[in-house]
Design a protein around this motif. Structure first.
Motif, PDB file in Angstrom:
ATOM      1  N   GLU A  94       1.092   9.863  -1.772  1.00  0.00           N
ATOM      2  CA  GLU A  94       1.497  10.708  -0.654  1.00  0.00           C
ATOM      3  C   GLU A  94       2.744  10.142   0.034  1.00  0.00           C
ATOM      4  O   GLU A  94       3.612  10.906   0.470  1.00  0.00           O
ATOM      5  CB  GLU A  94       0.353  10.827   0.358  1.00  0.00           C
ATOM      6  N   PHE A  95       2.848   8.824   0.128  1.00  0.00           N
ATOM      7  CA  PHE A  95       4.056   8.217   0.692  1.00  0.00           C
ATOM      8  C   PHE A  95       5.257   8.497  -0.200  1.00  0.00           C
ATOM      9  O   PHE A  95       6.336   8.858   0.287  1.00  0.00           O
ATOM     10  CB  PHE A  95       3.861   6.706   0.850  1.00  0.00           C
ATOM     11  N   LEU A  96       5.110   8.328  -1.503  1.00  0.00           N
ATOM     12  CA  LEU A  96       6.220   8.580  -2.423  1.00  0.00           C
ATOM     13  C   LEU A  96       6.640  10.045  -2.372  1.00  0.00           C
ATOM     14  O   LEU A  96       7.834  10.362  -2.454  1.00  0.00           O
ATOM     15  CB  LEU A  96       5.819   8.180  -3.843  1.00  0.00           C
TER      16      LEU A  96
ATOM     17  N   ARG B  36       0.835  -1.201   0.000  1.00  0.00           N
ATOM     18  CA  ARG B  36       0.000   0.000   0.000  1.00  0.00           C
ATOM     19  C   ARG B  36       0.868   1.248   0.000  1.00  0.00           C
ATOM     20  O   ARG B  36       0.560   2.231  -0.694  1.00  0.00           O
ATOM     21  CB  ARG B  36      -0.911  -0.003   1.217  1.00  0.00           C
ATOM     22  N   ALA B  37       1.959   1.213   0.763  1.00  0.00           N
ATOM     23  CA  ALA B  37       2.834   2.381   0.840  1.00  0.00           C
ATOM     24  C   ALA B  37       3.418   2.722  -0.528  1.00  0.00           C
ATOM     25  O   ALA B  37       3.401   3.887  -0.951  1.00  0.00           O
ATOM     26  CB  ALA B  37       3.952   2.132   1.857  1.00  0.00           C
TER      27      ALA B  37
ATOM     28  N   TRP C 244      10.376  11.495  -1.275  1.00  0.00           N
ATOM     29  CA  TRP C 244      11.123  12.482  -2.050  1.00  0.00           C
ATOM     30  C   TRP C 244      11.472  13.700  -1.206  1.00  0.00           C
ATOM     31  O   TRP C 244      12.621  14.160  -1.212  1.00  0.00           O
ATOM     32  CB  TRP C 244      10.307  12.893  -3.279  1.00  0.00           C
ATOM     33  N   LEU C 245      10.508  14.214  -0.446  1.00  0.00           N
ATOM     34  CA  LEU C 245      10.767  15.382   0.386  1.00  0.00           C
ATOM     35  C   LEU C 245      11.760  15.063   1.508  1.00  0.00           C
ATOM     36  O   LEU C 245      12.567  15.919   1.898  1.00  0.00           O
ATOM     37  CB  LEU C 245       9.460  15.903   0.981  1.00  0.00           C
TER      38      LEU C 245
ATOM     39  N   THR D 238       7.579  15.297   5.448  1.00  0.00           N
ATOM     40  CA  THR D 238       8.599  14.260   5.370  1.00  0.00           C
ATOM     41  C   THR D 238       8.055  12.965   5.975  1.00  0.00           C
ATOM     42  O   THR D 238       6.942  12.922   6.508  1.00  0.00           O
ATOM     43  CB  THR D 238       9.874  14.698   6.100  1.00  0.00           C
ATOM     44  N   LEU D 239       8.845  11.902   5.915  1.00  0.00           N
ATOM     45  CA  LEU D 239       8.370  10.592   6.380  1.00  0.00           C
ATOM     46  C   LEU D 239       7.958  10.569   7.850  1.00  0.00           C
ATOM     47  O   LEU D 239       6.948   9.946   8.183  1.00  0.00           O
ATOM     48  CB  LEU D 239       9.447   9.535   6.111  1.00  0.00           C
ATOM     49  N   PRO D 240       8.692  11.205   8.781  1.00  0.00           N
ATOM     50  CA  PRO D 240       8.212  11.189  10.174  1.00  0.00           C
ATOM     51  C   PRO D 240       6.833  11.815  10.330  1.00  0.00           C
ATOM     52  O   PRO D 240       6.005  11.325  11.106  1.00  0.00           O
ATOM     53  CB  PRO D 240       9.292  11.994  10.916  1.00  0.00           C
ATOM     54  N   LEU D 241       6.549  12.904   9.605  1.00  0.00           N
ATOM     55  CA  LEU D 241       5.236  13.531   9.697  1.00  0.00           C
ATOM     56  C   LEU D 241       4.169  12.679   9.025  1.00  0.00           C
ATOM     57  O   LEU D 241       3.034  12.593   9.520  1.00  0.00           O
ATOM     58  CB  LEU D 241       5.267  14.933   9.072  1.00  0.00           C
ATOM     59  N   PHE D 242       4.508  12.059   7.891  1.00  0.00           N
ATOM     60  CA  PHE D 242       3.560  11.175   7.220  1.00  0.00           C
ATOM     61  C   PHE D 242       3.230   9.980   8.114  1.00  0.00           C
ATOM     62  O   PHE D 242       2.065   9.577   8.217  1.00  0.00           O
ATOM     63  CB  PHE D 242       4.148  10.707   5.890  1.00  0.00           C
TER      64      PHE D 242
END
Length: 296
Positions: free
Chosen positions: A72-74, A66-67, A78-79, A252-256
């Motif tokens: 939004e994950f991709l 799913r990720a 990138w960010l 970024t990934l931690p916020l996602f």
């Protein structure tokens, strides 16, 4: 029975006795580090949710599939790479080395003032630093006031260039660590080597490229590894400044991961994202550890 066989029980006992002092540390690591990590790995393969669910079910690799299908994950991946490259690999590393080199040649007063200012930004709590940089970048904030005084147009930096704003904030806050690492490394370079290069006519840039950088390459690799791992996990600074917005332009990934796990209540999916972030950090670590290997 040979004498070598008779000595084996004694050697085993000695090794056991030597390992006894490490037992409490090993138990604590297993209890507070390995245990939670193992539980998180298990959760990542389930559909665990915060609300509306009696029991979690095992879903295999569904969360990971799913990720990689989630735009939004991709975008967050990138960010995260942009944020890490700009603020850690380029910003903190380069600025820290430049400050360390300048402070080595500066007088005591300049070194004290520069070191005090830079280290003060580093020791500030992340939330406090985030509010200070928010006040600096927000519309009609400090930066806009400076631009207006210079006769330049204003703009809402946290809306138009949010990832650059948070990257600059992380550079401002974290450069002190790189400066301290490189200051210690530069002090270890023998003065006679630099003096010999100056006598041979080598300029400042040539001395930096052919003498200084090769001699502190292990410090560079160590600093890059520690800075990269710290930058990958930055959460509070970005959350205070932009909360990942506008939209998801600075998410970024931690916020996602936080959004999926605690705002959307999808603990299983959020934990899977956390494991992928851990994998990214592990890949960076492997690269840097290879750079740290002693050349034969």
């Amino acid at each position: 029975m040979s004498p070598h066989v008779r000595r084996r029980p004694g050697r085993a006992r000695r090794r056991f006795v030597r390992a006894l002092p490490l037992t409490p540390a090993v138990v604590l690591i297993l209890l507070f580090l390995a245990g939670p990590i193992a539980y998180c790995v298990y959760i990542a393969f389930t559909d665990l949710q915060l609300t509306g669910q009696a029991h979690a079910s095992f879903v295999g690799f569904d969360n990971f599939r799913r990720a990689f299908r989630d735009s939004e994950f991709l975008n967050a991946v990138w960010l995260t790479l942009v944020f890490t490259v700009l603020s850690s690999l380029v910003g903190q590393n380069t600025l820290g080395l430049a400050l360390a080199a300048l402070m080595k040649r500066a007088g005591r007063t300049v070194r004290t003032l520069t070191g005090g200012v830079v280290v003060t930004a580093w020791v500030l709590p992340e939330v406090v630093a985030g509010f200070l940089l928010y006040a600096f970048f927000r519309r009609e904030g400090t930066l806009d006031a400076i631009l207006e005084w210079l006769g330049l147009p204003r703009q809402n930096w946290l809306f138009t260039l949010p990832i650059l704003a948070v990257s600059f904030a992380n550079v401002w806050r974290g450069t002190a660590f790189s400066m301290l690492v490189y200051s210690a490394a530069l002090d270890e370079i023998p003065a006679e080597i630099t003096e010999a290069a100056e006598v041979d006519g080598a300029g400042g840039w040539r001395r930096m490229w052919h003498i200084t950088l090769p001699m502190i390459r292990r410090s560079i690799a160590t600093n890059l590894m520690l800075n990269t791992l710290q930058t990958l996990s930055v959460f509070g600074l970005i959350w205070v400044m932009t909360r990942g917005g506008p939209g998801n332009k600075s998410q970024t990934l931690p916020l996602f991961m936080y959004e999926q796990a605690f705002q959307n209540s999808m603990i299983g999916y959020g934990t899977a994202v956390a494991l992928l972030l851990l994998l990214v950090g592990s890949l960076f670590s492997v690269v840097y550890l290879r750079l740290l290997r002693t050349e034969v």
